[in-house]
Scaffold this motif. Sequence first.
Motif, mmCIF file in Angstrom:
data_model
loop_
_atom_site.group_PDB
_atom_site.id
_atom_site.type_symbol
_atom_site.label_atom_id
_atom_site.label_comp_id
_atom_site.label_asym_id
_atom_site.label_seq_id
_atom_site.Cartn_x
_atom_site.Cartn_y
_atom_site.Cartn_z
ATOM 1 N N TRP A 10 0.817 -1.214 0.000
ATOM 2 C CA TRP A 10 0.000 0.000 0.000
ATOM 3 C C TRP A 10 0.847 1.258 0.000
ATOM 4 C CZ3 TRP A 10 0.405 3.574 3.857
ATOM 5 C CH2 TRP A 10 1.039 3.180 5.035
ATOM 6 N N GLN A 11 2.065 1.205 0.536
ATOM 7 C CA GLN A 11 2.909 2.391 0.549
ATOM 8 C C GLN A 11 3.323 2.796 -0.869
ATOM 9 O OE1 GLN A 11 6.119 1.362 3.183
ATOM 10 N NE2 GLN A 11 4.957 1.916 5.026
ATOM 11 N N ASP A 12 3.746 1.788 -1.664
ATOM 12 C CA ASP A 12 4.087 2.079 -3.061
ATOM 13 C C ASP A 12 2.861 2.550 -3.841
ATOM 14 O OD1 ASP A 12 6.677 1.416 -2.568
ATOM 15 O OD2 ASP A 12 6.535 -0.608 -3.426
#
Length: 247
Positions: A62-64
């Motif tokens: 989810w960060q990317d």
Amino acid sequence: MTSPVPDAAAALTAADPAATGPADAVADLRATARWTIAATAAVGALLLGGGPLVAVGRIHGWQDAAAAFGGLALAVLGIGWAIWQTGEALTPRLATLADLSAPGMAGLREAVARDPSAYYGPYGSLDELSAGRRLHEKVAAELAVRLAREQDPDRTRVLQQGLADARANAAQAGALQQRLLTLIHAWSVRNAVRRARVHTLAAFVLVTLGAVLFLTATYEDTPAQPAKSARASSSPAGLTPAAAVSR
């Protein structure tokens, strides 16, 4: 009564290049704005064409995904911002003589102050020019009424000459006002194009940040394989390649 100025409006427009020059400048400025919009749209198509779809498979976690979405949002926002601000320069503008006192007209006011007679003619200021036109038009109207009632041939000729003089002077003042309006309009378009350039530069900085953020989120760091891994695997267990050769 003021001195006659025959065919003042036509003579002023034909003899003075400044009467038509600002109109040509407005066309050139708007052509520049249209070119800027086309270039911005081309850059947006290049950045947002098929690259994001290809790079979707490289997003992990989810960060990317958040970073990639944020980068795309910044790029789209920057391109839209540049197109919006440049499009403002193409919006039709209403100019009045009162706009000459606006803060954005400081450069034009300086040019007028250096040579007032080139802009106001025989009048000393914009107020005198406006008042002079109203006066000549009023005198022309009164003379026209008197001429319609006059029966004496000699007085009729005098009134006709006075009416022609008043109308010529009113036409001259009107031509001067029209030229000032054209200059004010051209200056406002110039200011709008300059503001659009600044906003476009700032927007491209935003687009660059978005592109960098998106590329960082979709970049895959593939570790390189050791060059001697195959030779090491062919050696007996527990021995280095040098020990295996000596044995």
